[in-house]
Design an enzyme around this catalytic site. Sequence first.
Site, short mmCIF file in Angstrom:
data_model
loop_
_atom_site.label_atom_id
_atom_site.label_comp_id
_atom_site.label_asym_id
_atom_site.label_seq_id
_atom_site.Cartn_x
_atom_site.Cartn_y
_atom_site.Cartn_z
N LYS A 22 6.36 -13.49 -0.02
CA LYS A 22 5.63 -12.57 -0.91
C LYS A 22 6.59 -11.83 -1.83
O LYS A 22 6.38 -11.76 -3.04
CB LYS A 22 4.84 -11.56 -0.05
CG LYS A 22 4.32 -10.37 -0.83
CD LYS A 22 3.56 -9.38 0.03
CE LYS A 22 4.38 -8.38 0.78
NZ LYS A 22 4.90 -7.24 -0.01
N ASN A 23 7.65 -11.27 -1.24
CA ASN A 23 8.53 -10.41 -2.03
C ASN A 23 9.46 -11.18 -2.97
O ASN A 23 10.17 -10.57 -3.77
CB ASN A 23 9.31 -9.47 -1.11
CG ASN A 23 8.40 -8.42 -0.49
OD1 ASN A 23 7.25 -8.26 -0.92
ND2 ASN A 23 8.89 -7.73 0.52
N CYS A 130 3.19 6.20 -1.33
CA CYS A 130 2.60 5.21 -0.44
C CYS A 130 2.87 5.60 1.00
O CYS A 130 3.59 6.56 1.26
CB CYS A 130 3.08 3.80 -0.78
SG CYS A 130 4.57 3.32 0.01
N ARG A 135 8.94 6.76 -2.49
CA ARG A 135 9.25 5.57 -3.28
C ARG A 135 9.22 5.78 -4.80
O ARG A 135 8.42 5.17 -5.50
CB ARG A 135 8.34 4.40 -2.87
CG ARG A 135 8.43 4.10 -1.39
CD ARG A 135 7.60 2.93 -0.99
NE ARG A 135 8.15 1.65 -1.43
CZ ARG A 135 7.52 0.49 -1.29
NH1 ARG A 135 6.32 0.45 -0.74
NH2 ARG A 135 8.08 -0.62 -1.70
N ASP A 319 11.71 -4.05 6.76
CA ASP A 319 10.41 -4.71 6.90
C ASP A 319 10.22 -5.37 8.27
O ASP A 319 9.16 -5.91 8.55
CB ASP A 319 10.19 -5.76 5.79
CG ASP A 319 9.98 -5.11 4.43
OD1 ASP A 319 9.74 -3.89 4.38
OD2 ASP A 319 10.07 -5.84 3.41
N ARG A 411 -2.42 -8.49 2.87
CA ARG A 411 -1.52 -8.36 1.72
C ARG A 411 -0.29 -9.24 1.91
O ARG A 411 0.33 -9.67 0.92
CB ARG A 411 -1.07 -6.91 1.55
CG ARG A 411 -2.19 -5.99 1.16
CD ARG A 411 -1.65 -4.63 0.85
NE ARG A 411 -0.62 -4.71 -0.19
CZ ARG A 411 0.07 -3.69 -0.63
NH1 ARG A 411 -0.13 -2.49 -0.14
NH2 ARG A 411 0.98 -3.84 -1.57
#
Length: 433
Positions: A22-23, A130, A135, A319, A411
Amino acid sequence: MDSIKIEGGVPLKGDITIGGAKNAALPLMTASLLTAEPLTLVNMPDLADIGTLSKLLRHHGTRVDQSAIGAGHESGDAGATGQTMTLTADRITDLTAPYDLVRRMRASVLVLGPLLARMGEAKVSLPGGCAIGSRPVDLHLKALEQLGAKIDVREGYIYASATGGLKGAKVTFPKVTVGGTENLLMAAALAKGETLLENAAREPEIGNLAECLNAMGADITGIGSGTLRIKGVASLHGARVAVIPDRIETGTYAIAGAITRGRVTLKGTRYDLLESVFTSLRQAGVEVEDTKDGIVVSARNGIRGVDVATDPFPGFPTDMQAQWMALMATADGASMITETIFENRFMHVPELARFGADVNVHGASAIVRGRKKLSGAPVMATDLRASSSLVLAGLAASGETVINRVYHLDRGYERLEQKLAACGARIERVSPG
Ligand code: EPZ
């Protein structure tokens, strides 16, 4: 709103195919704004965040064509993965990234560098706070200013312009930032002259983006190091690029194997993307073997407590912190987990406590005292990686776990229930009514 139901306590056994990251995929998609020609991305994951960014890119005028390879959701074939996406931004029709689209996903701010570099102007909503921390994007903006951009922040928007075009410069990030490095790389690719980027993030996703930009005609050297040299070019062209495997998905399923004291083979991924986590797993007593058939993770001899501190790549990824905590909650002995990247990334602690996990937070560190048994509970997902730690705890716990707010999981994890069920997990998605 969907929830996920798990009957825990089954040691997982089988193969899990890892999808594209994803990233990595998100910045690669925004790179399409740098050229009028098509950019084709292969091994794209099928995730909610990809859909959100597609919507924003369409809003800017990009054509997004997607075709599935393999079976995907419908067939229930847990082995199939990967989509191909072609993005064509031959005409940028709108220079504003509106709040309504940006607030759903912070990575949307990655349209700023490309729009500014190609069009000399952009208006991008500030992403806002968030669940894991404040952030800010101040480092992105300062770095772009060093390339000559004029930046004004008002009414919740970043107004950026570079009428005479961006100019290469020496930029040193005071702190490692993944998104900041990505925005600057894309902007510098079309700037006049050379940019020297110091203290750049070294995450593999940055390497994927830099290689993609080079395939599009950019001139970037130092890839994989903390110093990137970018010689600006007048224009970029189309390319076809593969998204690297998702290292966080890899790590999450490695821990799924370990926490259930099972044996899983992770296919379609790479050991070098996640060495820090595999090293910690070995220290905890988990067997990890990088074979030609995949990475085999097995935990037959129990788990020992091992301390970790998160750090930019090649350190232990933030993560993976929540998932590591779930594993440590089942270990023999205590461990300390320190979060150095985000200031508020222990939202999973009260939810893990509902399984009986013994975790005490002291500032940026958490002491986890392992328990022989966790027991299933109804819990609430708070953010993407926190949610996956609850799935892991649920797989290990005895009895039933119900995880609410699973849209967080959607997500970033593609077909999570199917992948785990194929290894014997008793897991299902429950849709209301
Ligand atoms: C990326 O976020 C990832 N997201 C995150 O993954 C990941 O947790 C993070 O990198 C760290 O590895 C994507 O790649 C889309 P940063 P990013 O800029 O780029 C501070 C997930 O679960 N900072 O490296 O936003 C910031 O507040 C997500 O998939 C500033 O102070 O992270 C943080 O404390 C969550 N000013 C630290 O730097 C800035 O201008 C690192 O953030 C930028 C960042």
